[in-house]
Design an enzyme around this catalytic site. Structure first.
Site, short mmCIF file in Angstrom:
data_model
loop_
_atom_site.label_atom_id
_atom_site.label_comp_id
_atom_site.label_asym_id
_atom_site.label_seq_id
_atom_site.Cartn_x
_atom_site.Cartn_y
_atom_site.Cartn_z
N GLY A 1 1.35 -6.77 -15.87
CA GLY A 1 2.76 -6.59 -15.59
C GLY A 1 3.54 -6.14 -16.81
O GLY A 1 3.58 -4.96 -17.15
N CYS A 2 4.17 -7.10 -17.46
CA CYS A 2 5.10 -6.76 -18.54
C CYS A 2 4.40 -6.24 -19.79
O CYS A 2 4.98 -5.44 -20.53
CB CYS A 2 5.96 -7.98 -18.87
SG CYS A 2 7.04 -8.43 -17.48
N VAL A 3 3.16 -6.66 -20.04
CA VAL A 3 2.43 -6.11 -21.19
C VAL A 3 2.12 -4.64 -20.95
O VAL A 3 2.37 -3.79 -21.81
CB VAL A 3 1.14 -6.90 -21.48
CG1 VAL A 3 0.32 -6.23 -22.58
CG2 VAL A 3 1.48 -8.34 -21.88
#
Length: 209
Positions: free
Chosen positions: A150-152
């Protein structure tokens, strides 16, 4: 096609290593309490990832490399959450004041560490991160955090797109399932970043001392 054949197929097209930059910054993405609380929907059994990130952080601080922490925070009405908040139900834990949105134990920001609060997956989208790094003379980023898929990943793509050499520290990332974790590390390494080990990251940081 066998797994070995698939890997060889990828190597023919995607087998370039760009290396670490000369003036890196360490970014710790969304190590929030909800990922570590078994009572929370976000719980992901990622204690090993946090432990690795803390070791990298220690090495970065010793090398006087800038350390930046990101978190997620929404207005009590969630008006700033947009379609992301609409789609991903667990984001409700990041409404301002919810303890699940606090930084995980051991990762409390230090006075000289920058904190970036965001509303969308990427640490760069809608924030001042890119311009801040540029103003600091940073040429590269070391990414750690949650979640890998996701955010990585979103931050990785944007870091590369903003012109920063990007390294993702494999052991210092985590996901709620091992398969998306591995698949996204594989894909980021192929196209957007160097996926590196904790050991080689720390050795690189030690050389900067």
């Amino acid at each position: 096609m066998s797994e070995d054949d698939l890997l060889e197929n990828y190597r023919k097209a995607f087998d370039v290593k760009v290396g670490f930059g000369e003036r890196p910054a360490l970014i710790l993405i969304d190590f929030c309490q909800g990922y570590f609380d078994p009572e929370c929907d976000l719980y992901a059994e990622v204690d090993d990832g946090l432990a690795s990130a803390l070791r990298v952080r220690e090495a970065a601080r010793a090398a006087k490399v800038p350390v930046i922490l990101t978190g997620v925070s929404y207005h009590p009405s969630a008006i700033d959450g947009g379609r992301f908040f609409e789609k991903a139900a667990p984001l409700r834990y990041f409404i301002e004041g919810n303890p699940m949105g606090a930084f995980a134990a051991g990762l409390e920001p230090q006075d000289d560490e920058l904190v970036i609060m965001k509303q969308y997956p990427s640490a760069f989208f809608g924030t001042s991160l890119a311009s801040t790094l540029t103003a600091m003379g940073v040429d590269s980023v070391l990414l750690t955090g949650l979640t890998t898929s996701g955010c990585v990943r979103a931050s990785c793509v944007d870091a590369m797109s903003h012109g920063f050499r990007t390294a993702v520290v494999a052991e210092a990332c985590g996901d709620r399932h091992d398969e998306p974790h591995k698949a996204n590390l594989f894909d980021m390494n192929a196209k957007y970043a160097d996926v590196v080990s904790e050991q080689e990251t720390i050795e690189f940081l030690q050389q900067l001392n």
